[in-house]
Structures are given as C-alpha cells and as structure tokens.
Scaffold this active site. Structure first.
Site, PDB file in Angstrom:
ATOM      1  N   GLN A   1      46.420  32.013  40.232  1.00 28.87           N
ATOM      2  CA  GLN A   1      45.021  32.018  39.812  1.00 28.87           C
ATOM      3  C   GLN A   1      44.441  30.609  39.671  1.00 28.87           C
ATOM      4  O   GLN A   1      45.168  29.618  39.638  1.00 28.87           O
ATOM      5  CB  GLN A   1      44.887  32.769  38.482  1.00 28.87           C
ATOM      6  CG  GLN A   1      45.187  34.258  38.615  1.00 28.87           C
ATOM      7  CD  GLN A   1      44.843  35.025  37.359  1.00 28.87           C
ATOM      8  OE1 GLN A   1      45.705  35.436  36.603  1.00 28.87           O
ATOM      9  NE2 GLN A   1      43.554  35.245  37.135  1.00 28.87           N
ATOM     10  N   HIS A   2      43.108  30.558  39.634  1.00 28.74           N
ATOM     11  CA  HIS A   2      42.311  29.395  39.240  1.00 28.74           C
ATOM     12  C   HIS A   2      42.181  28.290  40.284  1.00 28.74           C
ATOM     13  O   HIS A   2      41.303  27.442  40.139  1.00 28.74           O
ATOM     14  CB  HIS A   2      42.849  28.748  37.954  1.00 28.74           C
ATOM     15  CG  HIS A   2      43.123  29.679  36.839  1.00 28.74           C
ATOM     16  ND1 HIS A   2      42.192  30.570  36.355  1.00 28.74           N
ATOM     17  CD2 HIS A   2      44.246  29.876  36.100  1.00 28.74           C
ATOM     18  CE1 HIS A   2      42.719  31.260  35.364  1.00 28.74           C
ATOM     19  NE2 HIS A   2      43.961  30.868  35.193  1.00 28.74           N
TER      20      HIS A   2
ATOM     21  N   ASP B   1      47.739  37.012  40.169  1.00 30.39           N
ATOM     22  CA  ASP B   1      49.147  37.391  40.066  1.00 30.39           C
ATOM     23  C   ASP B   1      49.468  38.228  38.836  1.00 30.39           C
ATOM     24  O   ASP B   1      50.243  39.200  38.914  1.00 30.39           O
ATOM     25  CB  ASP B   1      50.055  36.160  40.149  1.00 30.39           C
ATOM     26  CG  ASP B   1      49.664  35.031  39.201  1.00 30.39           C
ATOM     27  OD1 ASP B   1      48.742  35.216  38.373  1.00 30.39           O
ATOM     28  OD2 ASP B   1      50.284  33.954  39.284  1.00 30.39           O
TER      29      ASP B   1
END
Length: 457
Positions: free
Chosen positions: A71-72, A227
């Site tokens: 992520q991110h 995830d």
C-alpha cells in the site's frame, strides 16, 4: 476446471498462486524477488510479475486474475503514461516533515480523521506528493496521473496505455490520504492541498466484486486490493474478526461496518475488499524483537522459545517495552526498548526471553485495544505471519488475547485473497473456500497486559 490467478506484489517479492475457482485449491505457484530499497522503478515490478507468472506455468489456462499490492506507494505518470520518477514506497520516510505540515495545515489530527479517517504519516501517499512538489517541482509539474503499485500493475495488464483507464479499489485508495472510505469518495481538495494546487488524474474506483476490465488475451481482471485487505479476503474474515499479523512489523486489523475516525492517528480508517471497513494499527516492531533478544542471549530461535516457555507467565515481574526501532503505535519515533522490573530472582535468560515474547504480544494487544476503542467489536482473533511460527508465540498468545487464538494453515493469504477476488469478478459471486485452521487455547493472564500498560506510563 476453471482456474484463477492471485498476485501478491509485496515490498520484497511478487508471488502468483493459480487456484481452482470452485474450491480454492492451489494448483501451482511462482515467485520472483523485488530489489531492495525504498524507491524503485515500477518496471521492476512488471519484470518480477512476468517472471513469477512464468514460474507458475503461465496463464494460458487461466480465466481471471487480480492483483494485491503493497500500500501507499506513489507512482507518478505523465500524460503519455510514462513513469515520471522512481516510485516512493510506503517505507520511504523522507516525507515525514511533509506529513507534519499537512496535519497542521488542515487544522490538526482530528480534522484529518474526520475528513478521510487517516492522519498523515510518512507512509501515506499524500505526504509523498507534498515532498515531490517541494523537492522535485519539475517532476510534480510532469505528473498527469498518480496511482498506487497495484493500480499500475492492473493498468499494465489491461494494456490500454491510456492513463484515463487507470483503476483502483476502495481498500488501497483509502490509504492515500485523499480518499474517504466512510464517504466512499475522493477528496480532491486534499489532493490539491497536498500537491501544491496541482490536481493529477486519479484512478477510477472499481466496486467490490466488479471487474476492472480484460487483458488483451481476454482474461478478466479483478479490482485488486491493498495487501492487508487481500489477506482478510483470503482468510474469509468478516465482522467480528481481527487479524494479527506478526512479521517484520506488527499489524492488527478488524473487519467491521463501522468507519473509524481516530484523531490520535493510531487507528487508520482503511476499507476492506468487500464494501466494509478495515480499521488497522501498525507497529514498527515485530518478529525481529524475538531475533534480537535471542541474539543477545546467544541462542538460536528454537532454544530461545524453549527458554521463554520455561519461565512463568509474567516473567516474575520482568516487562519489556519492545520499541527497538522506535514506535508508531503509540507514536514514539525516538523511543528505545525498556526492560523494567529487574530483580535478582528474575534476571535470567529464561525470564528475559519470556518478557520479550510477552512484551511483543502485549504491543499487539494494545493495538487491538485501540481498535476496540473505536467501537469495533472483536470476537475472534486470527494470527498469521512468520513470527506466528514460534512455539513460544503460539503458546503465550492465547493467554494474552483472552484465552483463544486461531492459526490458519500455512498459505499465501494475500495472493489467495486476490485469487478469490478474481473468481468474484469472473462469476459474480464471492466464493466460499475452506480455510484450514487450528484453535489454540490457554488460561487468560490479564495481569501480564496490565503490568505492560503500567510500564508504558
């Protein structure tokens, strides 16, 4: 037999599992490593994905796939779809000052929690956009679209090359800082604020269970997921379920219908992959705490576990605060580990080993407590991750988490969640696949956690 593929493009590697769509049985697998570092050109993810697919025997007999990813991360594209600069990953901390600035500019943590359910820290995408605008304005000016790692891989698989066809899903985009999971919409005002009045194109959000499109060869492509949301999907987690992941870091998440808004920023108000919410707390210190303590005691991990289990619950008053790498939950970036309550009777290798295991697990109990404080019901706890393989962790965790912990069989649950999502996009129905589990029980020891909380101050 209808086959589907689930892809887990993590920080370290790309894994592919190919499953029977009816039963979830894993037919074959493949993997390939990613380079180390906190920034990487997305092409390296693509090369690893292609290698992992080849290692898994290819996709010629596969009907659908979906991508779950770390992520991110910030992926910037120009108007022709070219990568503007290497992607900054979630673990790149250069935007820490930008995070502080953004929190102040909106009016403090409460304002962010109410707006998007997330208080910016260095991992969040919005802070990376601010860093880019301030430190590489030429790259910021060239950015026509911004997306996340799994968005970019999905887009490459769909093959159009047009940035207008970028897609994402609620679970992953809820970690950007410019999407409200509670309201289900982008906050373009926050995107502009973060990116110094620039407003790049953002991906279309694909609904849970819907398809993002088809590959040029006709494979159905699912929406994809972050995830943690994919792992929850792979574990069949529903309301009341909490997932405790003990890996390099510790992660505690819970599936709920409640959209949290924690002004402290400890609980991130992420979405899950089914239309619900996935409040999540992450620590900086996970299984490496066990390895570091074993190293200090001069033993291997198996001997370390035996030592820990030879000491009594509570380590006769010895308590470890396991902040060996600082900590983010609670937010104590400059903290160090603390061993307190030392006496002549408990200052032994066995007691220190037990205190390390209990301290690490208590840090995760604290995370669960923060989620519960947001009004989230926690009825069942499932533990996954490399740290959960420790015999000491398995023996001690149930006592600290109320008397019972569920352990699923070994499996790639992020990739399995993506495969389950691919089946959903293909058939229109979310399949029920059996997850083999073991239930561990022990007599609860709430006094151990009470002593830990007292040591926190």
């Amino acid at each position: 037999m209808t086959l589907v593929a689930g892809i887990d493009s993590s920080t370290q590697s790309c894994k592919v599992v190919i499953c029977d769509a009816d039963t979830g049985a894993v037919i074959r697998t493949g993997s390939a490593p990613h380079p180390d570092g906190t920034e990487i050109h997305p092409d390296r993810w693509w090369v690893a994905l292609c290698s992992a697919i080849t290692a898994a025997g290819g996709l010629d007999d596969v009907s659908a796939l979906s991508v779950a990813g770390q992520q991110h991360g910030m992926v910037c594209l120009d108007d022709a779809g070219r990568v503007v600069r290497d992607a900054l990953l979630w673990n790149d901390t250069r935007s820490a000052t930008a995070a502080d600035d953004l929190v102040t500019e909106l009016g403090g943590p409460s304002a962010w929690a109410e707006a998007v359910g997330v208080v910016p820290v260095a991992s969040i995408t919005a802070t990376k956009l601010r860093w880019l605008a301030d430190h590489e304005p030429e790259h910021a000016d060239a950015t026509a679209a911004v997306c996340l790692p799994h968005d970019w891989l999905t887009w490459r698989l769909l093959g159009s090359g047009d940035i207008a066809t970028l897609t994402t899903d609620r679970s992953d985009v809820s970690g950007t800082g410019y999407f409200s999971a509670g309201a289900g919409e982008y906050r373009t005002d926050l995107l502009r604020m973060a990116f110094r009045d620039r407003e790049p194109l953002v991906p279309r959000v694909v609904d849970a269970g819907e398809a993002a499109g088809k590959t040029p060869t006709g494979l159905v492509v699912g929406a994809g997921a972050g995830d943690n949301a994919a792992a929850a999907l792979g574990l069949h987690a529903g309301p009341g379920d909490t997932i405790i992941s003990l890996g390099t870091s510790g992660v505690v998440s819970a599936v709920t219908d409640v959209a949290p808004a924690d002004p402290s920023g400890i609980v991130a108000g992420f979405a899950d992959a089914t239309g619900r919410h996935l409040p999540l707390v992450c620590t900086l210190n996970g299984a490496p705490v066990l390895a570091a303590t074993a190293r200090a005691l001069g033993v291997d991990l198996d001997t370390f576990a035996q030592l820990a289990l030879s000491a009594p619950p509570g380590s006769d008053g010895l308590t470890l605060l396991p902040y060996l790498a600082g900590e983010r939950s609670p937010n104590l970036p400059d903290a160090t580990g603390t061993l307190s309550g030392i006496t002549a009777a408990n200052f032994s290798p066995a007691h220190v080993a037990r205190a390390a295991v209990e301290g690490l697990l208590c840090s995760l109990v604290y995370c669960r407590e923060q989620i519960e404080a947001q009004g989230v019901s926690v009825e069942r706890c499932t533990m996954v991750g490399g740290g959960a393989k420790s015999t000491a962790v398995r023996a001690i965790a149930p006592a600290l988490f109320g008397g019972e912990i569920t352990l699923p069989a070994d499996g790639e649950y992020v990739a399995l969640g993506a495969a389950r999502q691919a089946t959903w996009a293909l058939t229109g129905d979310l399949p029920e696949w059996k997850v083999e589990t073991t239930t561990l029980t022990a007599t609860p020891t709430p006094e151990v956690y009470e002593r830990y909380r007292a040591a926190m101050g």
